[in-house]
Design a protein around this motif. Structure first.
Motif, PDB file in Angstrom:
ATOM      1  N   GLY A  25       0.790  -1.221   0.000  1.00  0.00           N
ATOM      2  CA  GLY A  25       0.000   0.000   0.000  1.00  0.00           C
ATOM      3  C   GLY A  25       0.821   1.270   0.000  1.00  0.00           C
ATOM      4  N   SER A  26       2.072   1.176   0.412  1.00  0.00           N
ATOM      5  CA  SER A  26       2.906   2.381   0.518  1.00  0.00           C
ATOM      6  C   SER A  26       3.692   2.685  -0.753  1.00  0.00           C
ATOM      7  N   ARG A  27       3.605   1.848  -1.745  1.00  0.00           N
ATOM      8  CA  ARG A  27       4.409   1.982  -2.955  1.00  0.00           C
ATOM      9  C   ARG A  27       3.555   2.160  -4.180  1.00  0.00           C
ATOM     10  N   PRO A  28       4.083   2.633  -5.292  1.00  0.00           N
ATOM     11  CA  PRO A  28       5.428   3.132  -5.432  1.00  0.00           C
ATOM     12  C   PRO A  28       5.636   4.413  -4.615  1.00  0.00           C
ATOM     13  N   TYR A  29       6.888   4.740  -4.405  1.00  0.00           N
ATOM     14  CA  TYR A  29       7.247   5.867  -3.560  1.00  0.00           C
ATOM     15  C   TYR A  29       6.465   7.110  -3.976  1.00  0.00           C
ATOM     16  N   GLY A  30       5.907   7.786  -2.965  1.00  0.00           N
ATOM     17  CA  GLY A  30       5.148   9.004  -3.208  1.00  0.00           C
ATOM     18  C   GLY A  30       3.676   8.776  -3.504  1.00  0.00           C
ATOM     19  N   LYS A  31       3.246   7.521  -3.558  1.00  0.00           N
ATOM     20  CA  LYS A  31       1.848   7.209  -3.889  1.00  0.00           C
ATOM     21  C   LYS A  31       1.203   6.317  -2.835  1.00  0.00           C
ATOM     22  N   SER A  32       1.585   6.492  -1.587  1.00  0.00           N
ATOM     23  CA  SER A  32       1.054   5.665  -0.507  1.00  0.00           C
ATOM     24  C   SER A  32      -0.453   5.859  -0.338  1.00  0.00           C
ATOM     25  N   VAL A  33      -1.169   4.750  -0.226  1.00  0.00           N
ATOM     26  CA  VAL A  33      -2.612   4.806   0.011  1.00  0.00           C
ATOM     27  C   VAL A  33      -2.933   5.017   1.491  1.00  0.00           C
ATOM     28  N   TRP A  34      -1.944   4.930   2.346  1.00  0.00           N
ATOM     29  CA  TRP A  34      -2.148   5.065   3.789  1.00  0.00           C
ATOM     30  C   TRP A  34      -2.140   6.528   4.244  1.00  0.00           C
ATOM     31  N   SER A  35      -1.509   7.389   3.502  1.00  0.00           N
ATOM     32  CA  SER A  35      -1.286   8.768   3.918  1.00  0.00           C
ATOM     33  C   SER A  35      -2.593   9.482   4.256  1.00  0.00           C
ATOM     34  N   GLY A  36      -2.659   9.988   5.494  1.00  0.00           N
ATOM     35  CA  GLY A  36      -3.808  10.742   5.945  1.00  0.00           C
ATOM     36  C   GLY A  36      -4.999   9.933   6.393  1.00  0.00           C
ATOM     37  N   LYS A  37      -4.923   8.602   6.329  1.00  0.00           N
ATOM     38  CA  LYS A  37      -6.046   7.753   6.747  1.00  0.00           C
ATOM     39  C   LYS A  37      -6.025   7.597   8.270  1.00  0.00           C
ATOM     40  N   PRO A  38      -7.055   8.054   8.986  1.00  0.00           N
ATOM     41  CA  PRO A  38      -7.096   7.857  10.439  1.00  0.00           C
ATOM     42  C   PRO A  38      -7.102   6.360  10.750  1.00  0.00           C
ATOM     43  N   ALA A  39      -6.180   5.954  11.608  1.00  0.00           N
ATOM     44  CA  ALA A  39      -5.997   4.533  11.895  1.00  0.00           C
ATOM     45  C   ALA A  39      -6.189   4.254  13.382  1.00  0.00           C
ATOM     46  N   ALA A  40      -6.445   2.998  13.667  1.00  0.00           N
ATOM     47  CA  ALA A  40      -6.458   2.506  15.049  1.00  0.00           C
ATOM     48  C   ALA A  40      -5.928   1.085  15.013  1.00  0.00           C
ATOM     49  N   VAL A  41      -5.369   0.668  16.141  1.00  0.00           N
ATOM     50  CA  VAL A  41      -4.765  -0.661  16.237  1.00  0.00           C
ATOM     51  C   VAL A  41      -5.360  -1.399  17.435  1.00  0.00           C
ATOM     52  N   VAL A  42      -5.780  -2.634  17.176  1.00  0.00           N
ATOM     53  CA  VAL A  42      -6.214  -3.552  18.224  1.00  0.00           C
ATOM     54  C   VAL A  42      -5.341  -4.786  18.076  1.00  0.00           C
ATOM     55  N   SER A  43      -4.762  -5.239  19.172  1.00  0.00           N
ATOM     56  CA  SER A  43      -4.010  -6.492  19.127  1.00  0.00           C
ATOM     57  C   SER A  43      -4.636  -7.454  20.127  1.00  0.00           C
ATOM     58  N   ALA A  44      -4.712  -8.715  19.739  1.00  0.00           N
ATOM     59  CA  ALA A  44      -5.313  -9.736  20.593  1.00  0.00           C
ATOM     60  C   ALA A  44      -4.442 -10.976  20.586  1.00  0.00           C
ATOM     61  N   SER A  45      -4.348 -11.591  21.752  1.00  0.00           N
ATOM     62  CA  SER A  45      -3.453 -12.724  21.914  1.00  0.00           C
ATOM     63  C   SER A  45      -3.921 -13.592  23.080  1.00  0.00           C
ATOM     64  N   PRO A  46      -3.614 -14.882  23.040  1.00  0.00           N
ATOM     65  CA  PRO A  46      -3.879 -15.717  24.211  1.00  0.00           C
ATOM     66  C   PRO A  46      -2.995 -15.298  25.395  1.00  0.00           C
ATOM     67  N   GLY A  47      -1.875 -14.677  25.116  1.00  0.00           N
ATOM     68  CA  GLY A  47      -0.932 -14.261  26.155  1.00  0.00           C
ATOM     69  C   GLY A  47      -1.449 -13.098  26.976  1.00  0.00           C
TER      70      GLY A  47
END
Length: 186
Positions: free
Chosen positions: A95-117
């Motif tokens: 999604g970040s390539r080619p250089y200068g054409k990232s689709v992620w730029s400016g997209k509000p993000a959030a992260v959830v991580s889940a694990s048995p640990g």
């Protein structure tokens, strides 16, 4: 929220009975009015190779086009060796390539991580946030979401069976909706 926001949900696990896919499904169900969450599959993406930038595989193009149409991205990931799974890192690279054409730029993000640990994928969560900073995807700082003991939170049908986790995830989604409203491009 004054308009419907389309949110891509990226699940960092390919496993059929993935805990993180179950969490992603719960988050989709708990999405507040104004957010439409859709899981965007990443397992079909060929490994990123800069040699293919001039003539990209159709899977790369379809993925990039899909992310471009979204108003934000919600990542749900397990932890592999204190980092994100290779399939998720590959999706970030594609999604970040080619250089200068990232689709992620400016997209509000959030992260959830889940694990048995017990630490709930803390390392993967923070490693992913580090990449999001570079990719110019503003990541929601609070509330943080590390879901430990996640293998015991679901019933035999894969439904969330823990009310306090449901409440936490509902509050998380409310906070993310506010984050998207404050940070999404028009």
């Amino acid at each position: 929220m004054d308009k419907m926001r389309n949110i891509a949900v990226i699940v960092g696990s390919l496993r059929k009975e993935s805990i993180n896919r179950k969490v992603a499904n719960v988050l989709t169900e708990l999405a507040p009015e104004g957010l439409k969450l859709s899981i965007v599959e990443i397992g079909q993406l060929p490994i990123y190779n800069q040699d293919d930038d001039e003539n990209p595989p159709s899977e790369w193009t379809a993925f990039r086009d899909r992310i471009k149409t979204t108003d934000g991205v919600l990542f749900v990931t397990p932890e592999y060796n204190r980092s994100v799974p290779a399939v998720l890192k590959n999706a970030l690279d594609v999604g970040s390539r080619p250089y200068g054409k990232s689709v992620w730029s400016g997209k509000p993000a959030a992260v959830v991580s889940a694990s048995p640990g017990g630490i709930g994928g803390f390392g993967a969560n923070h490693h992913l946030r580090q990449s999001l900073v570079f990719l110019d995807a503003p990541a929601m700082a609070q509330p943080e979401a590390y879901i430990g003991g996640a293998d015991k939170l679901f019933d035999a049908d894969g439904k969330l069976a823990n009310d306090s986790t449901r409440k936490f995830l509902q509050d998380f989604m409310q906070a993310y909706a506010a984050w998207v409203a404050a940070n999404a491009k028009s």
